[in-house]
Design an enzyme around this catalytic site. Sequence first.
Site, PDB file in Angstrom:
ATOM      1  N   ARG A   1      -6.229  -0.457  -1.107  1.00 12.42           N
ATOM      2  CA  ARG A   1      -5.160   0.510  -0.845  1.00 12.42           C
ATOM      3  C   ARG A   1      -3.928   0.293  -1.718  1.00 12.42           C
ATOM      4  O   ARG A   1      -3.051   1.127  -1.764  1.00 12.42           O
ATOM      5  CB  ARG A   1      -4.785   0.506   0.635  1.00 12.42           C
ATOM      6  CG  ARG A   1      -4.107  -0.745   1.120  1.00 12.42           C
ATOM      7  CD  ARG A   1      -3.730  -0.616   2.603  1.00 12.42           C
ATOM      8  NE  ARG A   1      -3.059  -1.783   3.078  1.00 12.42           N
ATOM      9  CZ  ARG A   1      -3.655  -2.845   3.593  1.00 12.42           C
ATOM     10  NH1 ARG A   1      -4.967  -2.881   3.688  1.00 12.42           N
ATOM     11  NH2 ARG A   1      -2.946  -3.867   4.015  1.00 12.42           N
TER      12      ARG A   1
ATOM     13  N   CYS B   1      -1.308  -3.460  10.064  1.00 13.95           N
ATOM     14  CA  CYS B   1      -2.460  -3.049   9.251  1.00 13.95           C
ATOM     15  C   CYS B   1      -3.465  -4.182   9.075  1.00 13.95           C
ATOM     16  O   CYS B   1      -4.662  -3.924   8.996  1.00 13.95           O
ATOM     17  CB  CYS B   1      -1.996  -2.540   7.885  1.00 13.95           C
ATOM     18  SG  CYS B   1      -1.144  -0.958   7.985  1.00 13.95           S
TER      19      CYS B   1
ATOM     20  N   GLY C   1       0.785  -1.230   0.000  1.00 17.55           N
ATOM     21  CA  GLY C   1       0.000   0.000   0.000  1.00 17.55           C
ATOM     22  C   GLY C   1       0.812   1.272   0.000  1.00 17.55           C
ATOM     23  O   GLY C   1       0.610   2.161  -0.821  1.00 17.55           O
TER      24      GLY C   1
ATOM     25  N   ASN D   1       7.244  -3.913   9.031  1.00 12.55           N
ATOM     26  CA  ASN D   1       7.608  -4.587  10.272  1.00 12.55           C
ATOM     27  C   ASN D   1       8.855  -3.935  10.865  1.00 12.55           C
ATOM     28  O   ASN D   1       9.691  -3.385  10.152  1.00 12.55           O
ATOM     29  CB  ASN D   1       7.809  -6.087  10.039  1.00 12.55           C
ATOM     30  CG  ASN D   1       8.983  -6.368   9.139  1.00 12.55           C
ATOM     31  OD1 ASN D   1      10.128  -6.355   9.579  1.00 12.55           O
ATOM     32  ND2 ASN D   1       8.712  -6.600   7.856  1.00 12.55           N
TER      33      ASN D   1
ATOM     34  N   CYS E   1      17.618   7.080  16.564  1.00 14.41           N
ATOM     35  CA  CYS E   1      17.612   8.280  17.400  1.00 14.41           C
ATOM     36  C   CYS E   1      16.183   8.628  17.807  1.00 14.41           C
ATOM     37  O   CYS E   1      15.948   9.090  18.923  1.00 14.41           O
ATOM     38  CB  CYS E   1      18.246   9.458  16.654  1.00 14.41           C
ATOM     39  SG  CYS E   1      20.002   9.226  16.287  1.00 14.41           S
TER      40      CYS E   1
ATOM     41  N   ASP F   1      10.587  -6.702  -2.302  1.00 14.96           N
ATOM     42  CA  ASP F   1       9.416  -7.172  -1.552  1.00 14.96           C
ATOM     43  C   ASP F   1       9.297  -8.670  -1.785  1.00 14.96           C
ATOM     44  O   ASP F   1       9.502  -9.140  -2.899  1.00 14.96           O
ATOM     45  CB  ASP F   1       8.150  -6.466  -2.029  1.00 14.96           C
ATOM     46  CG  ASP F   1       6.993  -6.586  -1.046  1.00 14.96           C
ATOM     47  OD1 ASP F   1       6.649  -7.738  -0.682  1.00 14.96           O
ATOM     48  OD2 ASP F   1       6.431  -5.560  -0.652  1.00 14.96           O
TER      49      ASP F   1
END
Length: 178
Positions: A41, A157, A9, A99, A143, A30
């Site tokens: 989406r 999601c 998405g 993730n 940070c 991916d």
Amino acid sequence: EVLRIGAGGLGLPILQHLAAAGVGTIGIADDDVVERSNLQREVIHAETDVGRPQVESARDFIERQNPDVPVRTHEPRIGPDNIEALLEEYDIVVDGSDNFPTRYLVNDACTLAGVPFAHGAILRFEGQVTTFEANEGGPCYRCLFPEAPEPGTVPDCATAGVLGVLPGTVGCMPATEA
């Protein structure tokens, strides 16, 4: 040359805008496949893409949109064993991984390699975007978030949902940063 981590998405509007702008070579990393439940989406994938690797569907979309933009696909999951070699091929990384282990891995590898990266994340009705220049002594993802949350404490999601237009809204910002 831009490496996009994630072709779901959040990644798709980024890929769409980078290709339209003709940024040069786009890498897509991916390891997931197109799922019907995500099509609301994941707007560059279609019903006919269900079950296909997301990197293949995204590559085909980019080639139709702008055939002058070379596309490299990287389907194996990003991990400590392959990220360093992958970063050597690109000038900037746009991370939209879904993730925390991958987010921290991308941060650490980019910071060590001196590769700038833009980060985007979405959940429910919210999103965040940050760009890190990876220069010596500059701030990084750690940070802002020194440690990943404990597994199971932050929903994803698939569990919590995401407003269908949010990836497009938030995804334009890392594309602009790149």
